[in-house]
Design an enzyme around this catalytic site. Structure first.
Site, PDB file in Angstrom:
ATOM      1  N   LYS A   1      43.505  39.377  27.683  1.00  0.00           N
ATOM      2  CA  LYS A   1      42.431  39.798  26.935  1.00  0.00           C
ATOM      3  C   LYS A   1      41.842  41.139  27.827  1.00  0.00           C
ATOM      4  O   LYS A   1      41.311  41.590  26.434  1.00  0.00           O
ATOM      5  CB  LYS A   1      41.272  38.430  27.720  1.00  0.00           C
ATOM      6  CG  LYS A   1      41.647  37.825  27.710  1.00  0.00           C
ATOM      7  CD  LYS A   1      40.489  36.041  27.521  1.00  0.00           C
ATOM      8  CE  LYS A   1      40.183  36.268  29.038  1.00  0.00           C
ATOM      9  NZ  LYS A   1      41.488  35.216  29.725  1.00  0.00           N
TER      10      LYS A   1
ATOM     11  N   ARG B   1      32.583  30.766  28.860  1.00  0.00           N
ATOM     12  CA  ARG B   1      33.541  29.578  28.945  1.00  0.00           C
ATOM     13  C   ARG B   1      33.489  28.699  28.853  1.00  0.00           C
ATOM     14  O   ARG B   1      34.013  27.681  29.812  1.00  0.00           O
ATOM     15  CB  ARG B   1      34.063  30.148  29.814  1.00  0.00           C
ATOM     16  CG  ARG B   1      34.750  31.414  30.925  1.00  0.00           C
ATOM     17  CD  ARG B   1      35.026  31.098  31.958  1.00  0.00           C
ATOM     18  NE  ARG B   1      35.746  32.042  32.460  1.00  0.00           N
ATOM     19  CZ  ARG B   1      36.321  33.022  32.966  1.00  0.00           C
ATOM     20  NH1 ARG B   1      35.780  34.516  32.251  1.00  0.00           N
ATOM     21  NH2 ARG B   1      37.632  33.593  33.524  1.00  0.00           N
TER      22      ARG B   1
ATOM     23  N   ARG C   1      49.881  41.184  39.375  1.00  0.00           N
ATOM     24  CA  ARG C   1      49.548  41.975  38.647  1.00  0.00           C
ATOM     25  C   ARG C   1      47.972  43.063  39.976  1.00  0.00           C
ATOM     26  O   ARG C   1      47.760  42.695  40.226  1.00  0.00           O
ATOM     27  CB  ARG C   1      47.603  41.023  37.868  1.00  0.00           C
ATOM     28  CG  ARG C   1      46.774  42.450  36.991  1.00  0.00           C
ATOM     29  CD  ARG C   1      45.556  40.955  36.949  1.00  0.00           C
ATOM     30  NE  ARG C   1      44.877  39.641  37.159  1.00  0.00           N
ATOM     31  CZ  ARG C   1      44.404  39.768  36.194  1.00  0.00           C
ATOM     32  NH1 ARG C   1      43.665  39.778  34.635  1.00  0.00           N
ATOM     33  NH2 ARG C   1      43.557  38.604  36.746  1.00  0.00           N
TER      34      ARG C   1
ATOM     35  N   ARG D   1      43.035  41.576  43.050  1.00  0.00           N
ATOM     36  CA  ARG D   1      42.361  40.529  42.697  1.00  0.00           C
ATOM     37  C   ARG D   1      42.031  39.804  44.350  1.00  0.00           C
ATOM     38  O   ARG D   1      43.076  38.950  44.102  1.00  0.00           O
ATOM     39  CB  ARG D   1      41.679  40.450  41.692  1.00  0.00           C
ATOM     40  CG  ARG D   1      40.677  41.072  40.912  1.00  0.00           C
ATOM     41  CD  ARG D   1      40.637  40.766  39.645  1.00  0.00           C
ATOM     42  NE  ARG D   1      40.244  39.420  39.016  1.00  0.00           N
ATOM     43  CZ  ARG D   1      40.138  38.574  37.983  1.00  0.00           C
ATOM     44  NH1 ARG D   1      40.253  39.610  36.689  1.00  0.00           N
ATOM     45  NH2 ARG D   1      40.043  37.150  38.104  1.00  0.00           N
TER      46      ARG D   1
ATOM     47  N   ARG E   1      42.281  28.297  38.099  1.00  0.00           N
ATOM     48  CA  ARG E   1      41.447  28.777  37.446  1.00  0.00           C
ATOM     49  C   ARG E   1      41.567  28.320  35.848  1.00  0.00           C
ATOM     50  O   ARG E   1      41.206  28.199  34.745  1.00  0.00           O
ATOM     51  CB  ARG E   1      41.952  30.507  36.924  1.00  0.00           C
ATOM     52  CG  ARG E   1      40.706  31.061  38.141  1.00  0.00           C
ATOM     53  CD  ARG E   1      41.551  31.781  38.971  1.00  0.00           C
ATOM     54  NE  ARG E   1      41.441  33.500  37.622  1.00  0.00           N
ATOM     55  CZ  ARG E   1      42.442  34.254  38.369  1.00  0.00           C
ATOM     56  NH1 ARG E   1      43.436  34.558  39.713  1.00  0.00           N
ATOM     57  NH2 ARG E   1      42.867  34.714  37.298  1.00  0.00           N
TER      58      ARG E   1
HETATM   59  P1  ADP Z   1      39.851  35.957  34.191  1.00  0.00           P
HETATM   60  O1  ADP Z   1      41.651  36.865  34.940  1.00  0.00           O
HETATM   61  O2  ADP Z   1      40.933  34.855  35.070  1.00  0.00           O
HETATM   62  O3  ADP Z   1      39.800  35.344  32.737  1.00  0.00           O
HETATM   63  P2  ADP Z   1      37.367  37.055  35.222  1.00  0.00           P
HETATM   64  O4  ADP Z   1      37.558  38.521  35.565  1.00  0.00           O
HETATM   65  O5  ADP Z   1      37.304  37.055  33.540  1.00  0.00           O
HETATM   66  O6  ADP Z   1      38.615  35.999  35.188  1.00  0.00           O
HETATM   67  O7  ADP Z   1      36.323  36.029  36.041  1.00  0.00           O
HETATM   68  C1  ADP Z   1      36.493  35.879  36.824  1.00  0.00           C
HETATM   69  C2  ADP Z   1      35.944  34.754  38.077  1.00  0.00           C
HETATM   70  O8  ADP Z   1      34.613  35.506  37.494  1.00  0.00           O
HETATM   71  C3  ADP Z   1      36.169  33.273  36.832  1.00  0.00           C
HETATM   72  O9  ADP Z   1      37.138  32.741  38.153  1.00  0.00           O
HETATM   73  C4  ADP Z   1      34.815  32.898  37.348  1.00  0.00           C
HETATM   74  O10 ADP Z   1      34.390  32.568  38.724  1.00  0.00           O
HETATM   75  C5  ADP Z   1      33.501  34.157  36.810  1.00  0.00           C
HETATM   76  N1  ADP Z   1      33.823  34.077  36.174  1.00  0.00           N
HETATM   77  C6  ADP Z   1      33.610  35.636  35.047  1.00  0.00           C
HETATM   78  N2  ADP Z   1      33.432  35.321  33.663  1.00  0.00           N
HETATM   79  C7  ADP Z   1      32.532  33.430  33.959  1.00  0.00           C
HETATM   80  C8  ADP Z   1      31.818  33.268  32.737  1.00  0.00           C
HETATM   81  N3  ADP Z   1      31.723  33.598  31.636  1.00  0.00           N
HETATM   82  N4  ADP Z   1      31.376  31.705  33.114  1.00  0.00           N
HETATM   83  C9  ADP Z   1      31.314  31.483  34.651  1.00  0.00           C
HETATM   84  N5  ADP Z   1      32.111  32.218  35.272  1.00  0.00           N
HETATM   85  C10 ADP Z   1      33.025  33.371  35.325  1.00  0.00           C
END
Ligand code: ADP
Ligand code: ZN
Length: 214
Positions: A13, A87, A126, A160, A171
């Protein structure tokens, strides 16, 4: 035009959102990036969410909805790309209300189809440029031999804290339990478009552009 990129962690994404920003002047709204920024700058909220994020769990709806609302009040540019938001179903409802409040709407929800094995491989390999956010992968797009970012030239690469196998398992479970119901939600609203997420970056981008230009 406002769109959501929907898919599990590692679906690509963020990579695709960055291309849309460059090519179409859209504005990327990544709640993950916003939360990581809050942590780096050490705000009270940032400290509160740190442990939750590292464990791979979702932070509360109130926090992320608040972050998104602040951005919607600002410049709309060439439209918003929601990346990692919504989410949960509550977040999806809130987004619909907010877009209406700001006199706009949602045009496409692009669901990126990938398989779990590919996700594990992508995420554990990554890293990103700490300066510009360019995404690298040890196998498919390694950091250049001169240790300089191809996009900005900086030499500050980061991994990360939640890109490890254990957080990733959490996740993925959070995704299947809480986020994947959005597929049905947007399907019902006739907004869902599936694209294969496993190809080369440019192939995936072409599929997304085909949807947007349709
Ligand atoms: P990923 O690469 O796993 O898609 P993101 O970078 O989007 O992860 O998000 C990292 C973390 O931030 C998530 O695991 C969660 O803890 C938090 N987070 C991000 N966006 C949201 C959301 N919309 N609702 C709840 N938690 C979120
Ligand atoms: Zn860079």
């Amino acid at each position: 035009m406002n769109i959501i990129l929907l898919g599990p962690p590692g679906a690509g994404k963020g990579t695709q959102a960055r291309k849309l920003v460059d090519e179409r002047g859209m504005i990327q709204l990544s709640t993950g990036d916003m939360l990581r920024e809050a942590r780096t700058s050490g705000t009270e909220m940032g400290q509160k969410v740190a442990a939750i994020m590292d464990a791979g769990e979702l932070v509360t709806d109130d926090i992320v909805i608040g972050l998104i609302e602040e951005k919607l009040a600002g410049d709309h540019g060439g439209g918003f790309i929601f990346d990692g938001f919504p989410r949960t179903l509550a977040q999806a409802d809130a987004l619909g209300d907010l877009l209406e409040k700001y006199g706009t709407g949602l045009h496409f929800v692009i669901a990126m189809e990938v398989n779990d094995d590919a996700l594990v491989q992508r995420i554990t390999a990554r890293s990103t440029c700490g300066n510009c956010g360019e995404v690298y992968n040890d196998i498919t797009k390694p950091i250049p031999a001169d240790n300089k970012c191809t996009n900005c030239g900086a030499s500050d690469f980061k991994r990360r804290a939640d890109d490890n196998e254990e957080s990733l398992r959490t996740r993925l479970m959070e995704y299947y339990k809480k986020t994947s119901p959005l597929i049905g939600y947007y399907h019902c609203k006739n907004q869902l478009q599936w694209i294969p997420g496993l190809g080369e970056i440019d192939e995936v981008a072409a599929q997304i552009n085909a949807v947007l230009d349709d």
